[in-house]
Design a protein around this motif. Structure first.
Motif, mmCIF file in Angstrom:
data_model
loop_
_atom_site.group_PDB
_atom_site.id
_atom_site.type_symbol
_atom_site.label_atom_id
_atom_site.label_comp_id
_atom_site.label_asym_id
_atom_site.label_seq_id
_atom_site.Cartn_x
_atom_site.Cartn_y
_atom_site.Cartn_z
ATOM 1 N N PRO A 64 88.957 -101.053 8.515
ATOM 2 C CA PRO A 64 88.364 -100.463 7.334
ATOM 3 C C PRO A 64 87.441 -99.208 7.377
ATOM 4 O O PRO A 64 86.765 -99.393 8.663
ATOM 5 N N CYS A 65 87.102 -98.788 6.568
ATOM 6 C CA CYS A 65 86.216 -97.850 6.631
ATOM 7 C C CYS A 65 84.555 -98.242 6.620
ATOM 8 O O CYS A 65 83.758 -97.724 7.375
ATOM 9 N N MET A 66 84.463 -99.066 5.968
ATOM 10 C CA MET A 66 83.173 -100.033 5.854
ATOM 11 C C MET A 66 82.147 -99.104 5.123
ATOM 12 O O MET A 66 80.837 -99.266 5.128
ATOM 13 N N GLN A 67 82.553 -98.028 4.368
ATOM 14 C CA GLN A 67 81.686 -97.177 3.598
ATOM 15 C C GLN A 67 81.937 -96.947 2.163
ATOM 16 O O GLN A 67 80.972 -96.774 1.392
ATOM 17 N N CYS A 68 83.225 -97.589 2.020
ATOM 18 C CA CYS A 68 83.581 -97.056 0.322
ATOM 19 C C CYS A 68 83.125 -98.336 -0.377
ATOM 20 O O CYS A 68 82.747 -99.384 -0.044
ATOM 21 N N GLU A 69 83.299 -98.253 -1.615
ATOM 22 C CA GLU A 69 82.999 -99.341 -2.673
ATOM 23 C C GLU A 69 83.962 -100.619 -2.468
ATOM 24 O O GLU A 69 83.194 -101.801 -2.417
ATOM 25 N N SER A 70 85.139 -100.443 -1.958
ATOM 26 C CA SER A 70 85.904 -101.873 -1.628
ATOM 27 C C SER A 70 85.152 -102.379 -0.528
ATOM 28 O O SER A 70 84.997 -103.636 -0.516
ATOM 29 N N CYS A 71 84.871 -101.575 0.430
ATOM 30 C CA CYS A 71 84.129 -102.216 1.755
ATOM 31 C C CYS A 71 83.089 -102.802 1.560
ATOM 32 O O CYS A 71 82.544 -103.905 2.055
ATOM 33 N N ARG A 72 82.040 -102.158 0.765
ATOM 34 C CA ARG A 72 80.664 -102.449 0.537
ATOM 35 C C ARG A 72 80.601 -103.791 -0.425
ATOM 36 O O ARG A 72 79.554 -104.425 -0.340
ATOM 37 N N THR A 73 81.902 -103.735 -1.336
ATOM 38 C CA THR A 73 81.615 -104.930 -2.043
ATOM 39 C C THR A 73 82.635 -106.230 -1.517
ATOM 40 O O THR A 73 82.948 -107.173 -2.505
ATOM 41 N N GLY A 74 82.779 -106.197 -0.280
ATOM 42 C CA GLY A 74 83.409 -107.279 0.354
ATOM 43 C C GLY A 74 85.032 -107.223 0.179
ATOM 44 O O GLY A 74 85.828 -108.460 0.191
ATOM 45 N N HIS A 75 85.666 -106.337 0.050
ATOM 46 C CA HIS A 75 87.031 -105.939 -0.358
ATOM 47 C C HIS A 75 87.625 -105.429 0.669
ATOM 48 O O HIS A 75 88.385 -104.371 0.363
ATOM 49 N N TYR A 76 87.356 -105.374 1.920
ATOM 50 C CA TYR A 76 87.621 -104.440 2.999
ATOM 51 C C TYR A 76 89.025 -104.254 3.076
ATOM 52 O O TYR A 76 89.720 -103.382 3.634
ATOM 53 N N ASN A 77 89.798 -105.230 2.728
ATOM 54 C CA ASN A 77 91.235 -105.316 2.854
ATOM 55 C C ASN A 77 92.083 -104.310 2.020
ATOM 56 O O ASN A 77 93.077 -104.235 2.063
ATOM 57 N N VAL A 78 91.021 -103.970 1.017
ATOM 58 C CA VAL A 78 92.069 -102.799 0.164
ATOM 59 C C VAL A 78 91.144 -101.653 0.018
ATOM 60 O O VAL A 78 91.173 -100.794 -0.832
ATOM 61 N N CYS A 79 90.656 -101.462 1.204
ATOM 62 C CA CYS A 79 89.988 -100.120 1.476
ATOM 63 C C CYS A 79 90.989 -99.050 1.458
ATOM 64 O O CYS A 79 92.018 -99.050 2.200
ATOM 65 N N ILE B 252 96.726 -114.477 7.126
ATOM 66 C CA ILE B 252 97.468 -113.878 5.835
ATOM 67 C C ILE B 252 97.478 -115.300 4.913
ATOM 68 O O ILE B 252 97.124 -115.193 3.719
ATOM 69 N N ALA B 253 97.905 -116.588 5.642
ATOM 70 C CA ALA B 253 98.267 -117.598 5.090
ATOM 71 C C ALA B 253 96.802 -118.261 4.564
ATOM 72 O O ALA B 253 97.110 -118.386 3.501
ATOM 73 N N ILE B 254 95.918 -118.108 5.357
ATOM 74 C CA ILE B 254 94.681 -118.615 4.798
ATOM 75 C C ILE B 254 93.976 -117.722 3.841
ATOM 76 O O ILE B 254 93.621 -118.326 2.933
ATOM 77 N N HIS B 255 94.215 -116.650 3.840
ATOM 78 C CA HIS B 255 93.581 -115.594 2.679
ATOM 79 C C HIS B 255 94.435 -115.973 1.417
ATOM 80 O O HIS B 255 93.765 -115.911 0.130
ATOM 81 N N LEU C 75 94.807 -109.724 4.514
ATOM 82 C CA LEU C 75 93.987 -110.719 4.821
ATOM 83 C C LEU C 75 92.328 -109.988 4.907
ATOM 84 O O LEU C 75 92.258 -108.819 5.034
ATOM 85 N N LYS C 76 91.390 -110.799 4.927
ATOM 86 C CA LYS C 76 90.096 -110.244 4.962
ATOM 87 C C LYS C 76 89.332 -111.775 5.256
ATOM 88 O O LYS C 76 89.406 -112.533 4.778
ATOM 89 N N ASP C 77 88.715 -111.404 6.553
ATOM 90 C CA ASP C 77 87.492 -112.632 6.667
ATOM 91 C C ASP C 77 88.142 -113.721 7.278
ATOM 92 O O ASP C 77 87.605 -114.837 7.233
ATOM 93 N N THR C 78 89.534 -113.981 7.611
ATOM 94 C CA THR C 78 90.289 -115.051 7.829
ATOM 95 C C THR C 78 90.441 -115.078 9.274
ATOM 96 O O THR C 78 91.259 -116.234 9.631
#
Ligand SMILES: [Zn+2]
Ligand SMILES: [Zn+2]
Length: 343
Positions: free
Chosen positions: A91-106, A152-155, A291-294
């Motif tokens: 992910p870009c880690m700059q956008c709103e999705s990334c900054r709010t903990g949803h980097y998987n939908v960046c 992915i299964a854990i997410h 997935l994210k963080d899993t």
């Protein structure tokens, strides 16, 4: 280096490409194993997923592991020599999705093996070093590549908000459905019902935490689940299928105020489900994006022995026989669960 490049549906070719060199933050990986994913099947057979289509020759492959052979000057040099499981989405880690903990939908995420980005079906690959997870030296590469679908299964189960003692239904008992079942059972689901359109996958459910399963081609799975639950339905229904029909079934078997969690990719641009039922039951429908963080949890689950993914690894092929692997997965041949390309 050698690469396996998709050109058109059912047309992938072994070709030569320049060896990649790592940029400052990247690791150069000698690819050892790439899992064949259900999402790859949509590209292999149809050339796209919904409105996301391959418009130029593309290297597929996003479930991968290998050994780091070099790193760029700003990457962790300790990675060199280590076998790593790689989280595929960068992910870009700059956008709103990334900054709010949803980097998987960046919206700017780099995801390998899809429109506009080559994947890992090649001898070497470069990737941002922060997304490389070293695995124990005795973990085989094909097992390390399975960290991705397990993550992915854990997410998926986390988004399903399974509570101890709850009941679940899993539609689609392919690798993701079986892993979701296993993670759900380890997470406290007391009864898990399953369904698939292939007898061998229905039977496989028993090894992965599914208590009762039926073949949707020969049985009325919705009626069976409603009987089993005394008409109540299940707390959480997971759609892990690759077709358009399971979502309706999942909505129908979810209990009042229950939850439907959708990780399967129907391949349709518009999915249909009984909206009036969903409304009357006040269901929560939750889609899952990768997935994210899993990755750490998935890795821990394997290394601690809580889950043994090896029985899922039913087929292995060298890079030049990738088409054979995809053909077997596409045709549900030889009781295939997960096929991998190993080198
Ligand atoms: Zn995948
Ligand atoms: Zn972003």
């Amino acid at each position: 280096m050698k690469v396996m490049r998709w050109h058109a549906p059912r047309d992938m070719r072994l070709e030569e490409a320049p060896d990649p060199t790592p940029r400052p933050h990247e690791a150069l990986i000698r690819i050892e194993s790439v899992g064949v994913c259900g999402s790859d099947m949509h590209y292999f057979l149809e050339g796209g997923i919904g409105n996301s289509t391959l418009d130029r020759p593309t290297i597929l492959g996003h479930e991968y592991a290998g050994r780091v052979v070099a790193v760029g000057e700003k990457a962790d040099a300790d990675l060199v020599g280590k076998r790593v499981a790689v989280e595929p989405g960068i992910p870009c880690m700059q956008c709103e999705s990334c900054r709010t903990g949803h980097y998987n939908v960046c919206p700017d995420i780099f995801f390998p093996g899809g429109p506009g980005s080559d994947g890992a079906l090649s001898e070497f690959y470069t990737v941002h070093a922060d997304y490389c997870y070293p695995v124990p030296e005795d973990m085989p590469a094909d097992v390390a590549a399975m960290v991705e679908p397990l993550a992915i299964a854990i997410h998926t189960v986390r988004l399903g908000q399974l509570a101890p003692g709850c009941t679940a239904a899993v539609f689609g008992l392919g690798p993701v459905g079986l892993l979701v079942s296993k993670v759900a059972s380890l997470s406290g689901a007391f009864t898990i019902y399953g369904s698939d359109l292939h007898d061998y996958r229905v039977a496989a459910g028993a090894d992965w935490g599914v208590d009762k399963a039926w073949n949707g081609k020969t049985d009325d799975v919705v009626a069976r689940i409603m009987e089993e639950t005394g008409g109540r339905g299940v707390d959480v229904a997971f759609d892990c299928s690759n077709g358009p029909d399971a979502l309706s079934a999942a909505v129908t078997v979810a209990r009042c105020a229950g939850r439907v969690t959708i990780v399967g990719i129907s391949g349709q641009e518009v999915d249909h489900f009984p909206a009036s039922q969903a409304r009357r039951k006040e269901l929560t429908l939750q889609w899952v994006r990768r997935l994210k963080d899993t990755y750490p949890a998935a890795l821990e689950m394997i290394t601690s022995g809580r889950i043994d993914v090896r029985p899922m690894l039913t087929h292995s092929f060298p890079l030049e026989k990738t088409m054979e692997a995809f053909d077997i997965v596409a045709g549900y041949k030889e009781n295939v669960l997960k096929a991998s390309i190993d080198q």
